[in-house]
Every structure is written in structure tokens, then in C-alpha cells.
Write a protein that holds these residues in place. Sequence first.
Motif, mmCIF file in Angstrom:
data_model
loop_
_atom_site.group_PDB
_atom_site.id
_atom_site.type_symbol
_atom_site.label_atom_id
_atom_site.label_comp_id
_atom_site.label_asym_id
_atom_site.label_seq_id
_atom_site.Cartn_x
_atom_site.Cartn_y
_atom_site.Cartn_z
ATOM 1 N N LEU A 1 0.873 -1.156 0.000
ATOM 2 C CA LEU A 1 0.000 0.000 0.000
ATOM 3 C C LEU A 1 0.916 1.212 0.000
ATOM 4 O O LEU A 1 1.721 1.397 0.904
ATOM 5 C CB LEU A 1 -0.899 0.006 1.242
ATOM 6 C CG LEU A 1 -1.750 1.262 1.381
ATOM 7 C CD1 LEU A 1 -2.773 1.352 0.250
ATOM 8 C CD2 LEU A 1 -2.470 1.283 2.721
ATOM 9 N N LYS B 1 1.122 5.069 0.207
ATOM 10 C CA LYS B 1 0.412 6.316 0.489
ATOM 11 C C LYS B 1 1.266 7.436 -0.067
ATOM 12 O O LYS B 1 2.388 7.640 0.365
ATOM 13 C CB LYS B 1 0.210 6.478 1.999
ATOM 14 C CG LYS B 1 -0.959 5.676 2.520
ATOM 15 C CD LYS B 1 -1.238 6.059 3.960
ATOM 16 C CE LYS B 1 -2.464 5.343 4.487
ATOM 17 N NZ LYS B 1 -3.710 5.787 3.836
ATOM 18 N N ILE C 1 1.471 11.268 -0.513
ATOM 19 C CA ILE C 1 0.917 12.576 -0.178
ATOM 20 C C ILE C 1 1.888 13.622 -0.710
ATOM 21 O O ILE C 1 2.868 13.969 -0.054
ATOM 22 C CB ILE C 1 0.722 12.726 1.352
ATOM 23 C CG1 ILE C 1 -0.068 11.507 1.867
ATOM 24 C CG2 ILE C 1 0.017 14.029 1.692
ATOM 25 C CD1 ILE C 1 -0.033 11.350 3.360
ATOM 26 N N TYR D 1 -7.750 10.970 -2.833
ATOM 27 C CA TYR D 1 -8.457 11.700 -1.776
ATOM 28 C C TYR D 1 -8.512 13.161 -2.164
ATOM 29 O O TYR D 1 -7.479 13.799 -2.349
ATOM 30 C CB TYR D 1 -7.743 11.536 -0.437
ATOM 31 C CG TYR D 1 -7.817 10.135 0.083
ATOM 32 C CD1 TYR D 1 -8.868 9.734 0.907
ATOM 33 C CD2 TYR D 1 -6.854 9.199 -0.264
ATOM 34 C CE1 TYR D 1 -8.948 8.431 1.364
ATOM 35 C CE2 TYR D 1 -6.926 7.898 0.193
ATOM 36 C CZ TYR D 1 -7.978 7.515 1.017
ATOM 37 O OH TYR D 1 -8.051 6.230 1.470
ATOM 38 N N ARG E 1 -4.253 13.629 -2.663
ATOM 39 C CA ARG E 1 -3.292 12.592 -2.285
ATOM 40 C C ARG E 1 -3.866 11.237 -2.701
ATOM 41 O O ARG E 1 -5.065 11.112 -2.940
ATOM 42 C CB ARG E 1 -3.007 12.636 -0.787
ATOM 43 C CG ARG E 1 -4.204 12.378 0.063
ATOM 44 C CD ARG E 1 -3.959 12.858 1.493
ATOM 45 N NE ARG E 1 -5.228 12.996 2.163
ATOM 46 C CZ ARG E 1 -5.868 12.002 2.779
ATOM 47 N NH1 ARG E 1 -5.353 10.790 2.785
ATOM 48 N NH2 ARG E 1 -7.021 12.196 3.352
ATOM 49 N N TRP E 2 -2.979 10.280 -2.815
ATOM 50 C CA TRP E 2 -3.400 8.994 -3.369
ATOM 51 C C TRP E 2 -3.039 7.802 -2.483
ATOM 52 O O TRP E 2 -2.006 7.817 -1.808
ATOM 53 C CB TRP E 2 -2.750 8.769 -4.727
ATOM 54 C CG TRP E 2 -3.275 9.652 -5.810
ATOM 55 C CD1 TRP E 2 -4.370 9.460 -6.570
ATOM 56 C CD2 TRP E 2 -2.689 10.886 -6.262
ATOM 57 N NE1 TRP E 2 -4.523 10.496 -7.471
ATOM 58 C CE2 TRP E 2 -3.522 11.384 -7.298
ATOM 59 C CE3 TRP E 2 -1.566 11.636 -5.889
ATOM 60 C CZ2 TRP E 2 -3.248 12.573 -7.974
ATOM 61 C CZ3 TRP E 2 -1.297 12.807 -6.554
ATOM 62 C CH2 TRP E 2 -2.134 13.285 -7.587
ATOM 63 N N ASP E 3 -3.873 6.793 -2.511
ATOM 64 C CA ASP E 3 -3.534 5.476 -1.991
ATOM 65 C C ASP E 3 -3.381 4.549 -3.188
ATOM 66 O O ASP E 3 -4.308 4.442 -3.993
ATOM 67 C CB ASP E 3 -4.676 4.922 -1.109
ATOM 68 C CG ASP E 3 -4.545 5.428 0.315
ATOM 69 O OD1 ASP E 3 -3.629 6.239 0.568
ATOM 70 O OD2 ASP E 3 -5.362 5.015 1.150
ATOM 71 N N ARG F 1 4.672 6.813 1.923
ATOM 72 C CA ARG F 1 4.776 5.674 2.845
ATOM 73 C C ARG F 1 4.474 4.399 2.075
ATOM 74 O O ARG F 1 3.417 4.284 1.465
ATOM 75 C CB ARG F 1 3.768 5.819 3.978
ATOM 76 C CG ARG F 1 4.152 6.924 4.941
ATOM 77 C CD ARG F 1 3.100 7.064 6.014
ATOM 78 N NE ARG F 1 2.781 8.453 6.207
ATOM 79 C CZ ARG F 1 1.623 8.898 6.683
ATOM 80 N NH1 ARG F 1 0.671 8.036 6.974
ATOM 81 N NH2 ARG F 1 1.415 10.173 6.853
ATOM 82 N N ARG G 1 -9.507 0.383 8.996
ATOM 83 C CA ARG G 1 -8.863 1.617 8.580
ATOM 84 C C ARG G 1 -9.479 2.818 9.289
ATOM 85 O O ARG G 1 -8.809 3.756 9.658
ATOM 86 C CB ARG G 1 -8.996 1.763 7.069
ATOM 87 C CG ARG G 1 -7.886 2.578 6.475
ATOM 88 C CD ARG G 1 -8.087 2.710 4.995
ATOM 89 N NE ARG G 1 -7.733 1.493 4.284
ATOM 90 C CZ ARG G 1 -8.234 1.202 3.096
ATOM 91 N NH1 ARG G 1 -9.119 1.990 2.524
ATOM 92 N NH2 ARG G 1 -7.880 0.110 2.478
#
Lengths: 728, 181
Positions: free
Chosen positions: A157, A159, A161, A192, A210-212, A238, A258
Motif C-alpha cells: 500500500l 500512500k 501525499i 483523496y 493525495r493517493w492510496d 509511505r 482503517r
Amino acid sequence: MVDFKKLYTIFVEEAMERIADLENGLLELEQSPQDKELLNTIFRAAHTIKGSSGTIGLTDIARFTHTMEEVLDAMRHDTLVADKEVISLFLEATDLIKEMVECVASESVFDISRCSALMTRMEALREGGAGSSAILPDVPGDAAAPAGCPAQERSYLIKFIPGPDLFRRGIDPSILIDELRGLGIVAHIKAYTDAVPPLSELDPEDLYVRWDIHFKSSAAEADIRKVFEFVEEGSDIRITPLTAREAEFPFLGQMLVREGAVKPEDVENALKSQKKLGEILVEKGKITPTDLERVVEQQNHKKTESLKSSISSTIRVDLRKLDHLINIVGEMVIIHSMFQQALQDIPAAGNGAPGGNGDPGQAGSLVPALQELEVLFSQLHRVGREIQESTMSLRMLPVGEVFHRFTRLVRELSVSKNKQIELAISGEETELDKGVLEKITDPLVHLIRNAIDHGIETPEERAAAGKTPKGSIHLSAFQMGDAVFIEVADDGKGLSREKILKKAHAMGLVTDPAAAREMTDEQICSMIFLPGFSTADKVSDVSGRGVGMDVVKRNIEELNGRVLIHTKPGEGTTISVKLPLTLAIIDGLIVQIGGEPFVIPISLVVESLRPGRDDVKTLTERGEVVAVRGDYLPLIRLDRLLGITSRQERPWEAIVIITAYEGKRYGLLVDELAGQQQIVLKNLGTATPRIKDIAGGTILGNGRVALVLDVPGIIEISREISRELSRR
Amino acid sequence: MTAPATGSQTEGGRQYVTFFLNDEAYAIDALAVQEIIELGAITKVPHLPDFFKGVINLRGTIIPVIDLKRKFAMSSDEYKRHTCVVVTEVETRIMGLIVDAVSDVLHIAEESVSDTPSFGARVDTAFMKGMAKVDTALVIILDINKILSETDTMALAELQGGGGVEHCSPGADEERRALQA
């Protein structure tokens, strides 16, 4: 705005085809588990569904098929063997995808939690490898270690940002994602947008999103990090490796985790304690296991019943057919312009001669122009006919499309009936009108079920009769003349004359034993098509309720088709369905009754004749028969049946049309024959009541509507009348 | 905008196509009227009640036509010089109505429509939606849905009783049977 409805429709169409590929592929794979090419085909089908569902935002389907794909990949790499249980699991999964796709089609909501148990099992398969106990149902796979393979793909995953100044530094985040794709599979991206300010405060050069990113790769974490090398400064990146479970289950449970609502262990435990509804009910003593089995089986039947609905309302056309059509249309355009030219030439031919008016050569010079027009007209006629034929051929589909769906039906029913049955298919390339094909699916399901349930014996019975324990059903199609035959042949015990007669006697259909003895096999067999007739000793849930065969017959007759049965005790039964090539255009015999034209489909006409004065006899002053070469056929006066005043009261001045129905011949009395032509069969309008002796209408050359007679309906009505009379 | 419930000029009514059956004026919702055509050749369909005149060819589509004067059992049902067919379409079901002379397309205000009074047993008001006064004339507003749905129940009866006993030999029975349906 994107028209999602349209996108969904296209998706559903495509997905349904791929699902059929999946299903057929899996069934074939069961026979030849080593076939790598087959495995690739199945993989591609799953992959296509995943891709197209992902593209239009159907992430649930994408995620589910992705899991499937992973397991398939394991099979491709020989870490897993496609045994019967694996295939069954996959078939179950295919059903689930089908349901999901159907939900998309019907715009209803699919309960995604239903997927989790299957996904767990599939995961377990992949990680456990072949033959491991992990394939047992409802044992969630060990989430942790992907122990086996060293080059194991891992899920991460990411993250991401980014700093707000990313754009200003000339970096496009989509390039980063493209780069990621070079390393592995970007399974899912979530953006997001909650940080995006109202328009009035928005700086267009700032980045607020921002993205996941769910990412799968066999690359090392450090390599993945390298992708973000240039943006690391000012951004927050991350990268967390995920366990297999986490990667595949961003469902309710994980979302709750989550959001901080529950702990991961709680979800894990809840999933473990989750049982199938049926099992819970058994445990609580609400139902017995046998009841459960029965219901589950019924549920399976429901699935097979939906076979028909899976044929879509659009049509796939062979490109060659379209090319051909386009060529002819091109030809027509040329002839059209030639016509125009020829028409322009006519006045020129008329006035062009010196001397102008009154020139005797004027009429003569018109002749070649007219001749040319005539030639052109005949060309146009030919092209027109070709266009008609070619257009009709667009509606033709190979029957294989429907046939292959039955493999699954036979597989499941034979398991539930404890019989060994092999389905052989031939003639799948035979083409049939799409409308006919759609309507024939249901009757075929009935016929095949009947063959499995009543026709084929159990392995023990077969062995006792000196047959191979494995029964076979042969589903075949072929074209003969302007008809297509579809046959369902089994090598089972055949129909029993005695049993049918006994039942007919019990139902009061045959009362005279002498008459019963004289009945031909064909006549006896045709009795199983009567409503409420079933020879099954005990009523089973597959068939045997006496509904079915009469529906089969009615459906087929609605298509202007016929059903024929051949049976040999101990050797098997063959049921042939004769169908017209197309529904839309039929060859019709036009007859006159009381000054009105009516059409009789030529396929139903045996011959027509004018009877002699002595050939027509009345029986007990009611029924009439006509003698045709020594046979006496019931004579049906169509004028009386239809309530029209006929112009010919005397049969020897009229015409008798001989037709055959259920092995018997009948004479239909009409005033006169008025010709034969191809007619386009139309319905009589949605607001017109349906009448049993009228099949529809057609529009004749003079623009008037002529009614098309429903010959089987007419014969049935006249039978009812005579039955009624004999009761009085 | 909180508009007052009454008093709006055009919204409170509908457009109607009006026509005559003998000397009486009738109206049907203009939205249900697809077109008005000349009365052409009708092909009789057996077994149907006699107000059901048969089917016609409407540019390649076959549609049924019914004779409203027969349906309402009016005294004279001969066709006149201006007799024509009003083609109606309700929920994709198309049907032609034979009428004497189409007169007008009218706007009838909601408030000028009154309920059909009860006439007792002598007049069947099942197909009437209401009555309206236009100038000095009285217009009867028909419910096209009801007329259509009645043919549906007819169809059902035909399916269930199709080929019943009444088919037996003398042809005249057909007429009676058809009338009963």
C-alpha cells in the motif's frame, strides 16, 4: 458527462461472453488439466473481465477477478493442479461473477460480502498449492507467509501525499504511476480530494490531492521507493507491504479497521466464525442436512434456468457478412446512378434526332434506352434480393453459443443425480436465427434434463443391462433444406410403451384397450407432450412434474417448428426438433376462404387436392372425413372454424389441403388456392387479442393485411370439438 | 415561488382531440393520439367481438381497429363521409378507433371537467373519464386506457377458453360465441 449506462451495457455484453468462455474453459480443463493453452484462454478471460470492470470503476468485480487471476497464474506456473475441487471452486466463482455482472445490468446492488468466503478459499489455494488441505471450504487461508516461491509477488500500500508545489516543480504525478506500472501491477488507486478548497480559494497551480495506491510487484521495496526519488523532497511517501489477506480484502472489515472502528483481529475472528447460512440452520436444528441438500440443489437449478436470460439483445456479426453486405449496397448505389443516367438519356434520345417533333425516328430511338432500363432493372432486382438475403444472414448465429452452455448443466445435474453422463456436441457451427435460438434454449434445457433424469440409468442399472456405466447424451444440430434440426439423443432406457399407455389410461385419454394396441409408436410417444403427462415413477425435483414437455412442444410450435420422438426400449431416446431457418420470412400458400385471403405456411402443407364427390363422408352426421388414396382423414372446414361464410359449401367443388400433425394427417377445406409467395410474418399488433387459430398476419402486394393460419392450433381446436362431441 | 393552487391559465388543463360519434361529441387525450388516417381496407379477424373490426396495415405495421359506435352499442353504426381512424398509442400499444369526423383539438381546463353522472343501468360509463362543457356543447371525455385494457381481458378470455365447445359445427355459433367473449 460520460454515459455510464452505455458503458455498463457494453461491459455486461462483453463480460457475459467472457464468463461463458470461463465456464466452458473450466469444464474443458477438467477433462484435460494439463492443457496449457486452455489455461491461458481461461486466464485471458478472467483478465479481460478484470480489465474492463476496472476501467469503468466496477472495482468489486475487478478485485474478485483479480484473485481468480492470481490462482490461475499459480496453475500456469504449475504450483497448483486443476483438480476437480479447484474446478468446482472456480465454477462457483464464475457464478458469482455472473451474478455481479447481472447486478450491474439490472442496476441493483450486489452484496459484496458474499465474495469474501470464496476469495479466502481461492487465496488459500494459491498459497497452499496443490493438494493441500487448505482447499477445504471455509478454512481461511494462512494470511501471513507466502512461504513457497522466492520470487513471490508482494502487495504494497503506497500512500503518496505529494507536496502542494509538485506541479510547479514540473512533475506530473501520473508519470510516477506509469513508472510504477513498469515494475508491477497497479491494482487500485484511490484519490483523496478532501483537501481541495472551495473554488474561490483554489490556487490552480497547487496540488491538493493525495493517493492510496495498491501495488503488486516482485520488485524490492527499495526499487519501488526509487520511483519516488524525485518527489521525496516535500512529499510524504509511505510504502507498507501488505499481507495477502490485506491486499485482497479492502472490504467492509478492512475499511472498518482503517477507520479505526475495529481491530484487525476482530475482523479475522469474525470471518473465521462465519459459516454458510445453511450450516448454521442445520446446527440450530432448524432443518435437516437432507433438506438442505435438496434446497441447495434447487438453487442450482435456478442457476441453470437463467441460461436463457444470458443471451443478450445485441448481436455479434461475422465481419465477412458485413463486408459482403456493404459490397452489395455499394453495387446498388452504382446501379442507382446508372439508372439516373439512363433516365436522363431518354429525353436526349427522344429529342436528339434532327428534325425534332414528328420525326418518325423518335419512337425508334427510345427503344435502346428502354432496353437499357430493363437490364438495369433486372440488375437492381438481383441486388435487392441479395441484400435481403445478406441482411437476413446477419441475424443468424451458430448454435454452439447455446450448446456449450449445456456442458455445465449436464455436469451439475449428473453429479446431483449420481449418474455418469458425458455430453457430446456436434454441429455447433450450424446457424439459426437469433430469435429462434433464444426461444429454443428453454425447451432444450427441459429436454436435456429429461434425458438425464428419465433417460439415462444409474451406473448400476446400466451395468446390469450390459451397458457402459457412463451414459451419453448427444446434442447435435444440422441443416436440411430450409429447416434446422436439433437433436437430443441419449443412450438410456428409452420410453416405455406400456408405461405411457398405463398413464394415458389412468388419465382417461385412452379408454379402449383395442384402440390402444393399434396406436403407432409415434402416436403413443406424442402423448407425453400432453399437459399433465409424466411417466416418471416418482416425482423428482429435476423433472417429472408433468410440466415441461407440453411447454416444450408449445414453445417449439410457436416457432413453427415440430418435435419428433424416436425411441427404442433399452437403447435410448432421440428427440428431434425441426425448426425453420428464420422466423421473419416464410414461404406461404395463399388460399381463399369466403373471399378473404389467408396464408398457410408451406412447410406444413403435404399436398392439396380437389376430392371426388364420393370421397367425402360424414360420420354420425357430425364429423366429416375425406378419402385420400385409401386413407380417411378428418376434414376440417376452415370456414366454419373461423366463422366465415364460405363460397363453396360442397367439398368436391373446393380444395382440400393435407397437413400432418403429430403423426396424423388432416384435411383442411378452403375455397380455392390463390398462389404461393414468400411472406413476412408479423404480429397482429400488441393491442390485438391472441387467437388460437391465427399465427399472425402479413401484408400482401396490394397493401391489405392477410391472416396467417396457425395450423397446429386449428387442429387442436378441432380435436377439442370432436372430443366434446363424443362426450355428449 | 409559491404559486396559488388555482387560477393558472394553461397548466390546469389538457389538450384533447374531439370527434363525433353520430351527433355526440367525444374527446380523448391528445397525447395518446398518434395520427388520424383515412379508413382503408380492414381485414376481419375471426372470433373477436363485432366492435373489433379487424386489423389494418399502418405503413407496414399491423394494428387493430375498433368501432367505437359498436362498442357503445349506438343506434346507427354506418360509416359516414368523414369516417376516419384515430390511431392511438398508449405505452407502445397501438390501436385505431373508427369515428365519424374528427372535429378539433381543444384545450379543456381542469375545472370545466365534471364527473360522469350516474345514469343507472342504461348507460355504461366505464370508459368515460368525465364530461366537459365547451362553449355550449357537451363533450364526453373517454378513458383510452380503459378501452385498451378491456381488449386485454378479452385476450385472456380467448386464451383460456380458446377453442371451446361453441366451435361445433354450425357456423352461426361463432357469431354468438364472439359476442359473448
